[in-house]
Design a protein around this motif. Structure first.
Motif, PDB file in Angstrom:
ATOM      1  N   LYS A  60       1.320  -1.404   0.098  1.00 48.91           N
ATOM      2  CA  LYS A  60       0.164   0.164   0.631  1.00 48.91           C
ATOM      3  C   LYS A  60       0.995   1.572   0.214  1.00 48.91           C
ATOM      4  O   LYS A  60       2.530   0.901   0.756  1.00 48.91           O
ATOM      5  N   PRO A  61       0.379   2.505  -0.281  1.00 48.36           N
ATOM      6  CA  PRO A  61       1.542   3.280  -0.355  1.00 48.36           C
ATOM      7  C   PRO A  61       1.564   3.980   1.314  1.00 48.36           C
ATOM      8  O   PRO A  61       1.057   3.717   1.990  1.00 48.36           O
ATOM      9  N   VAL A  62       2.456   4.968   0.758  1.00 48.05           N
ATOM     10  CA  VAL A  62       3.060   4.900   2.865  1.00 48.05           C
ATOM     11  C   VAL A  62       2.233   6.783   2.695  1.00 48.05           C
ATOM     12  O   VAL A  62       1.776   7.657   1.459  1.00 48.05           O
ATOM     13  N   THR A  63       2.632   6.702   3.636  1.00 46.83           N
ATOM     14  CA  THR A  63       1.871   8.775   4.521  1.00 46.83           C
ATOM     15  C   THR A  63       3.462   9.121   4.578  1.00 46.83           C
ATOM     16  O   THR A  63       3.794   8.463   5.358  1.00 46.83           O
ATOM     17  N   TYR A  64       3.209  10.506   3.856  1.00 45.42           N
ATOM     18  CA  TYR A  64       4.148  11.616   4.412  1.00 45.42           C
ATOM     19  C   TYR A  64       3.826  12.616   5.656  1.00 45.42           C
ATOM     20  O   TYR A  64       2.375  12.827   5.352  1.00 45.42           O
ATOM     21  N   ASN A  65       4.888  12.168   6.606  1.00 42.33           N
ATOM     22  CA  ASN A  65       4.437  13.371   7.592  1.00 42.33           C
ATOM     23  C   ASN A  65       5.603  14.217   7.954  1.00 42.33           C
ATOM     24  O   ASN A  65       6.905  14.219   7.122  1.00 42.33           O
ATOM     25  N   ASP A 250      12.391  21.276   7.460  1.00 37.62           N
ATOM     26  CA  ASP A 250      12.629  20.037   7.532  1.00 37.62           C
ATOM     27  C   ASP A 250      12.240  18.350   6.747  1.00 37.62           C
ATOM     28  O   ASP A 250      11.687  18.501   5.865  1.00 37.62           O
ATOM     29  N   ASP A 251      12.895  17.474   7.356  1.00 38.77           N
ATOM     30  CA  ASP A 251      13.113  15.959   6.582  1.00 38.77           C
ATOM     31  C   ASP A 251      11.576  15.641   6.820  1.00 38.77           C
ATOM     32  O   ASP A 251      11.048  15.349   8.380  1.00 38.77           O
ATOM     33  N   TYR A 252      11.331  15.127   6.262  1.00 35.53           N
ATOM     34  CA  TYR A 252       9.705  14.175   6.413  1.00 35.53           C
ATOM     35  C   TYR A 252       9.713  13.017   6.835  1.00 35.53           C
ATOM     36  O   TYR A 252      11.091  12.660   7.075  1.00 35.53           O
ATOM     37  N   TYR A 253       8.516  12.776   7.275  1.00 39.21           N
ATOM     38  CA  TYR A 253       9.098  11.006   8.319  1.00 39.21           C
ATOM     39  C   TYR A 253       7.624   9.965   7.236  1.00 39.21           C
ATOM     40  O   TYR A 253       6.650  11.047   6.918  1.00 39.21           O
ATOM     41  N   LEU A 254       7.928   9.016   7.263  1.00 32.50           N
ATOM     42  CA  LEU A 254       6.801   8.008   6.547  1.00 32.50           C
ATOM     43  C   LEU A 254       6.290   7.185   7.218  1.00 32.50           C
ATOM     44  O   LEU A 254       7.306   6.796   8.267  1.00 32.50           O
ATOM     45  N   PRO A 257      -0.232   3.631   7.642  1.00 33.25           N
ATOM     46  CA  PRO A 257      -1.521   3.347   8.615  1.00 33.25           C
ATOM     47  C   PRO A 257      -2.256   2.504   8.895  1.00 33.25           C
ATOM     48  O   PRO A 257      -3.691   2.385   9.016  1.00 33.25           O
ATOM     49  N   TYR A 258      -1.834   1.587   8.433  1.00 24.14           N
ATOM     50  CA  TYR A 258      -2.631  -0.114   8.140  1.00 24.14           C
ATOM     51  C   TYR A 258      -1.930  -0.979   9.182  1.00 24.14           C
ATOM     52  O   TYR A 258      -1.022  -1.088   9.089  1.00 24.14           O
ATOM     53  N   ASP A 259      -2.716  -1.738   9.733  1.00 24.37           N
ATOM     54  CA  ASP A 259      -3.568  -2.615  10.568  1.00 24.37           C
ATOM     55  C   ASP A 259      -2.215  -3.602  10.295  1.00 24.37           C
ATOM     56  O   ASP A 259      -2.554  -4.402   9.232  1.00 24.37           O
ATOM     57  N   GLY A 260      -0.971  -3.824  10.457  1.00 24.30           N
ATOM     58  CA  GLY A 260       0.127  -5.002  10.204  1.00 24.30           C
ATOM     59  C   GLY A 260       1.001  -4.646   9.391  1.00 24.30           C
ATOM     60  O   GLY A 260       2.139  -5.785   8.658  1.00 24.30           O
ATOM     61  N   TYR A 261       0.637  -3.503   8.351  1.00 26.55           N
ATOM     62  CA  TYR A 261       2.158  -2.930   7.814  1.00 26.55           C
ATOM     63  C   TYR A 261       3.238  -3.179   8.241  1.00 26.55           C
ATOM     64  O   TYR A 261       3.366  -1.954   9.369  1.00 26.55           O
ATOM     65  N   GLU A 262       4.160  -2.799   7.012  1.00 27.74           N
ATOM     66  CA  GLU A 262       5.720  -2.264   7.803  1.00 27.74           C
ATOM     67  C   GLU A 262       6.318  -1.353   6.648  1.00 27.74           C
ATOM     68  O   GLU A 262       5.554  -1.861   4.996  1.00 27.74           O
ATOM     69  N   SER A 270       9.515   3.609  -1.483  1.00 24.49           N
ATOM     70  CA  SER A 270       8.655   2.969  -0.499  1.00 24.49           C
ATOM     71  C   SER A 270       7.512   2.923  -0.442  1.00 24.49           C
ATOM     72  O   SER A 270       7.567   3.073  -1.257  1.00 24.49           O
ATOM     73  N   LYS A 271       7.283   1.870   0.521  1.00 21.07           N
ATOM     74  CA  LYS A 271       6.434   1.658   0.554  1.00 21.07           C
ATOM     75  C   LYS A 271       5.107   1.089   1.771  1.00 21.07           C
ATOM     76  O   LYS A 271       6.601   0.529   2.431  1.00 21.07           O
TER      77      LYS A 271
END
Length: 343
Positions: A60-65, A250-254, A257-262, A270-271
């Protein structure tokens, strides 16, 4: 008589070994069985400890924070975390020799020029060093001693003191208080001294008392101040208000937000990954057989029979096989090779 026959020496191809029981050359290849994944959607994967498992992965796609206070911005394919910061401006005078000064009208840049003043004396005075001199004159009064009378003497052409029976005598000159008699001029003189007066001859210069109480002529040139920002900030004007601004990144971090995903990385980026693993099954190639925990393949080849020098390999009807004979014989058929050992 028949020639003497001996057993020829068997010679196998490289990699083969001779087996007397079957009088054949045999090559044995041993390999490890291959792991295979017979599960739908699973593929064989090498782990960091070099073991292999059957693994299936869902992405699944990553989330940028961004850190607190930063906003996530997208510039094409690039993501940035940015925040607008403000800094204090400071005033400066970028002109050589100018200094920042404050007065009731605000801040400005001032350059002071000093020159020595000129000096003058009041009218009628002459300058002598640091002073102004003027000679005051007064009429001389002459006096005679008691008993003598003052009068004009034609013989001397001057006022003389006379007394009956005595030669004329010069009278004594008398000057007013503060005056002194000058014999050269025959007059009373008084020297009046005053201090010379400093003044500024150049337009725009004003007479100024310095810290050591000397006087100098000072001229002040004014220029507007320059507004400056700390390094990295840009000066912005909002009406009559100035601000120093800069964007901080500043650097974003990935995150996933999906249960069990890393979060994982590969050559494509990244994914978010969810993995499930199973133990693989093991198989041998089709031309191998499974024995114990290994795969074996047996390859057979006929040996080449060799005899010592001077001996030849020929088929023996008597023995029903190839033998080595010395010189050869029609009774034994034909021979090839050379002999290395006799039996």
């Amino acid at each position: 008589s028949a020639d003497t026959a001996v057993w020829p020496t068997p010679k196998c191809p490289d990699g083969y070994a001779y087996y007397p029981d079957g009088e054949t050359c045999k090559k044995v290849t041993k390999i490890d069985p291959s792991p295979v994944c017979n599960y739908d959607g699973y593929s064989l994967t090498l782990l960091s400890d070099y073991t292999k498992v059957c693994k299936t992965i869902d992405y699944k796609p990553v989330t940028y924070n961004c850190p607190y206070g930063f906003d996530l911005k997208t510039y094409g394919d690039e993501y940035k975390c940015e925040k607008l910061e403000y800094g204090e401006y400071y005033l400066d005078c970028p002109y050589e020799g100018y200094e920042l000064v404050e007065d009731e009208y605000g801040s400005k840049c001032a350059y002071e020029t000093y020159v020595d003043p000129k000096f003058e004396c009041p009218s009628g005075y002459t300058m002598q060093g640091d002073e102004c001199w003027k000679w005051n004159e007064a009429e001389v009064e002459y006096e005679c001693e008691s008993g003598w009378s003052l009068g004009w003497n034609d013989s001397y052409g001057a006022q003389m003191c006379s007394k009956s029976g005595s030669e004329p005598a010069w009278p004594t000159p008398k000057c007013p208080d503060g005056y002194a008699y000058s014999a050269d001029d025959e007059i009373c003189k008084q020297l009046e001294k005053v201090s010379k007066t400093p003044y500024c001859a150049t337009e725009g210069y004003i007479l100024t008392i310095m810290s050591d109480y000397t006087k100098q002529c000072k001229y002040i040139d004014y220029k507007p101040v320059t507004y400056n920002c700390p390094y990295g900030f840009d000066l912005k004007a909002y009406g009559n208000e100035y601000k120093c601004e800069k964007y901080v990144y500043d650097d974003y971090y990935l995150s996933c937000p999906y249960d069990g995903y890393e979060l994982v990385e590969d050559e494509y980026g990244s994914k978010c990954s969810y993995e499930d693993t199973k133990q693989p099954e093991y198989e041998c190639p089709s031309d191998y057989t499974w024995e114990s925990d290994a795969c074996y393949k047996y390859e057979m080849a006929d040996p080449e029979w060799v005899c010592d020098e001077g001996w030849s390999v020929e088929w023996s009807q008597t023995y029903g096989r190839e033998v080595c004979i010395e010189g050869g014989s029609a009774d034994y058929g034909y021979g090839t090779g050379s002999n290395n050992s006799k039996y």
